[in-house]
Design a protein around this motif. Structure first.
Motif, PDB file in Angstrom:
ATOM      1  N   ALA A  31      -0.757  14.078   3.690  1.00 10.69           N
ATOM      2  CA  ALA A  31      -0.888  11.884   3.982  1.00 10.69           C
ATOM      3  C   ALA A  31      -1.267  11.572   2.730  1.00 10.69           C
ATOM      4  CB  ALA A  31      -1.847  12.238   4.936  1.00 10.69           C
ATOM      5  N   GLY A  32      -0.653  10.024   2.077  1.00  4.78           N
ATOM      6  CA  GLY A  32      -1.227   9.305   0.916  1.00  4.78           C
ATOM      7  C   GLY A  32      -0.096   8.868   1.410  1.00  4.78           C
ATOM      8  N   SER A  33      -0.384   8.332  -0.197  1.00  6.17           N
ATOM      9  CA  SER A  33       1.026   7.064  -1.223  1.00  6.17           C
ATOM     10  C   SER A  33       0.700   7.371  -2.327  1.00  6.17           C
ATOM     11  CB  SER A  33      -0.793   5.677  -0.859  1.00  6.17           C
ATOM     12  OG  SER A  33      -1.736   6.425  -2.228  1.00  6.17           O
ATOM     13  N   ARG A  34       1.540   6.109  -2.118  1.00  2.82           N
ATOM     14  CA  ARG A  34       2.700   6.747  -3.548  1.00  2.82           C
ATOM     15  C   ARG A  34       2.583   5.415  -4.075  1.00  2.82           C
ATOM     16  NH1 ARG A  34       9.545   6.175  -2.966  1.00  2.82           N
ATOM     17  NH2 ARG A  34       9.879   6.149  -4.905  1.00  2.82           N
ATOM     18  N   SER A  35       1.952   5.343  -5.990  1.00  5.84           N
ATOM     19  CA  SER A  35       2.292   4.954  -6.381  1.00  5.84           C
ATOM     20  C   SER A  35       2.922   4.966  -7.841  1.00  5.84           C
ATOM     21  CB  SER A  35       0.694   4.625  -7.196  1.00  5.84           C
ATOM     22  OG  SER A  35       0.530   4.169  -7.935  1.00  5.84           O
TER      23      SER A  35
END
Length: 121
Positions: free
Chosen positions: A98-102
């Motif tokens: 689970a995380g984020s996209r940059s």
């Protein structure tokens, strides 16, 4: 404490299919994008696929494009990785994150315990 629970790994013949599932809490699922990474024996962890929180955007490693599909079911707080046309080189421990996209990168905040996928040739 964030928990990601993966299921669906196993042994499959080359050319076969498997579907991995990753279930987490509603709060985690609603906050983060979901991604899959894998680690083959003697190798480092590598990105496989990710999907944004809205589910509108997905991204794949070149090695799995056209064979793997990532999706998410918000009602079940579950992300999936459908793996088709499996090859022996797909053999690895697969981790849900689970995380984020940059930009072009997906950065995990949390990792699951991993599930083994073994493809026999």
């Amino acid at each position: 404490q964030v928990q990601l629970v993966e299921t669906g790994g196993g042994l499959v013949q080359a050319g076969g299919s498997l579907r991995l599932s990753c279930t987490t809490s509603r709060r985690t699922f609603g906050t983060y994008g979901m991604g899959w990474f894998r680690q083959a024996p003697g190798q480092g962890r590598e990105f496989v696929a990710c999907i944004t929180g809205s589910g509108g955007n997905t991204d794949y490693a070149d090695s799995v494009k056209g064979r793997f599909t990532i999706s998410r079911d918000d009602a079940k707080n579950t992300a999936y990785l459908q793996m088709n046309s499996l090859k022996s080189e797909d053999t690895a421990v697969y981790y849900c994150t689970a995380g984020s996209r940059s930009g072009s990168l997906f950065s995990p905040n949390y990792w699951g315990q991993g599930t083994q996928v073994t493809v026999s040739s």
